[in-house]
Design a protein around this motif. Sequence first.
Motif, PDB file in Angstrom:
ATOM      1  N   LEU A  23     -25.762  61.904  74.933  1.00  0.00           N
ATOM      2  CA  LEU A  23     -25.429  63.266  75.348  1.00  0.00           C
ATOM      3  C   LEU A  23     -25.939  63.569  76.748  1.00  0.00           C
ATOM      4  N   ASP A  24     -27.111  63.050  77.090  1.00  0.00           N
ATOM      5  CA  ASP A  24     -27.706  63.314  78.406  1.00  0.00           C
ATOM      6  C   ASP A  24     -26.833  62.822  79.557  1.00  0.00           C
ATOM      7  N   THR A  82     -22.517  74.161  73.671  1.00  0.00           N
ATOM      8  CA  THR A  82     -22.886  73.318  74.815  1.00  0.00           C
ATOM      9  C   THR A  82     -23.671  72.079  74.369  1.00  0.00           C
ATOM     10  N   ARG A  83     -23.835  71.175  75.308  1.00  0.00           N
ATOM     11  CA  ARG A  83     -24.632  69.973  75.061  1.00  0.00           C
ATOM     12  C   ARG A  83     -26.040  70.347  74.608  1.00  0.00           C
ATOM     13  N   ASP A  84     -26.665  71.268  75.303  1.00  0.00           N
ATOM     14  CA  ASP A  84     -28.031  71.658  74.947  1.00  0.00           C
ATOM     15  C   ASP A  84     -28.095  72.296  73.563  1.00  0.00           C
ATOM     16  N   GLU A  85     -27.090  73.087  73.223  1.00  0.00           N
ATOM     17  CA  GLU A  85     -27.046  73.689  71.889  1.00  0.00           C
ATOM     18  C   GLU A  85     -26.852  72.629  70.808  1.00  0.00           C
ATOM     19  N   LEU A  86     -26.031  71.621  71.100  1.00  0.00           N
ATOM     20  CA  LEU A  86     -25.852  70.509  70.156  1.00  0.00           C
ATOM     21  C   LEU A  86     -27.172  69.786  69.919  1.00  0.00           C
ATOM     22  N   LYS A  87     -27.883  69.524  70.999  1.00  0.00           N
ATOM     23  CA  LYS A  87     -29.164  68.837  70.886  1.00  0.00           C
ATOM     24  C   LYS A  87     -30.153  69.653  70.061  1.00  0.00           C
ATOM     25  N   LEU A  91     -31.822  68.482  66.455  1.00  0.00           N
ATOM     26  CA  LEU A  91     -33.283  68.438  66.299  1.00  0.00           C
ATOM     27  C   LEU A  91     -33.781  69.411  65.226  1.00  0.00           C
ATOM     28  N   LYS A  92     -33.192  70.588  65.176  1.00  0.00           N
ATOM     29  CA  LYS A  92     -33.574  71.577  64.154  1.00  0.00           C
ATOM     30  C   LYS A  92     -33.243  71.054  62.759  1.00  0.00           C
ATOM     31  N   THR A  93     -32.066  70.467  62.624  1.00  0.00           N
ATOM     32  CA  THR A  93     -31.660  69.907  61.332  1.00  0.00           C
ATOM     33  C   THR A  93     -32.603  68.787  60.920  1.00  0.00           C
ATOM     34  N   ARG A  94     -32.974  67.925  61.860  1.00  0.00           N
ATOM     35  CA  ARG A  94     -33.893  66.823  61.536  1.00  0.00           C
ATOM     36  C   ARG A  94     -35.252  67.368  61.119  1.00  0.00           C
ATOM     37  N   SER A  95     -35.713  68.409  61.789  1.00  0.00           N
ATOM     38  CA  SER A  95     -36.989  69.011  61.431  1.00  0.00           C
ATOM     39  C   SER A  95     -36.951  69.570  60.003  1.00  0.00           C
ATOM     40  N   GLU A  96     -35.858  70.250  59.663  1.00  0.00           N
ATOM     41  CA  GLU A  96     -35.711  70.789  58.308  1.00  0.00           C
ATOM     42  C   GLU A  96     -35.637  69.655  57.279  1.00  0.00           C
TER      43      GLU A  96
END
Length: 178
Positions: A23-24, A82-87, A91-96
Amino acid sequence: MLELVKNVLEDMDKQLTRIMKSLDHLDNDLIWKKLKVSTNSIGNLCLHLAGNEYQNFVSAIGNKPFSSERSRHEFDPEGSITRDELKILLLKTRSESTSTLSILSEKDLNREVIIRYTLEDWNKMHRVNASEGETYDVRVIRILLIQVATHYGYHAGQIVLLSKLLKDIKENITGQYH
């Protein structure tokens, strides 16, 4: 944390790192570009991975609310995120997921969970015309962990390949020579 859970999360984290690196290298337009009508964009694949991980780990195993809008958002061709929102979403999903899975016991691994689907998603997925009461799967957590990790790796590989096709990236995204 159980060894199996630790192994699954480590592998999924490795795949997530590859997705983030991919993505970066891309701007928002390339993230939502479809190479063919029959393929998904990188953005759609990222939304799909976050939705699948949430549905199976956070919702089914963790008993959190099921999102009935999943497929409408995952395969939205407009690219309204956006790309940043996807990231952030990944990350939020992985944390949960990590919070949910880290408290599992050995006994939990053999427990069955219910994975819920909307009627529309179920019928698309199975190419049937089911009724509302038939829109769920039952899985043993131990098997579900492996299935979700495999699914994640499959689509992570697609994302890496698509990013290289969309932009000639010299960097070794996978951390391996190939």
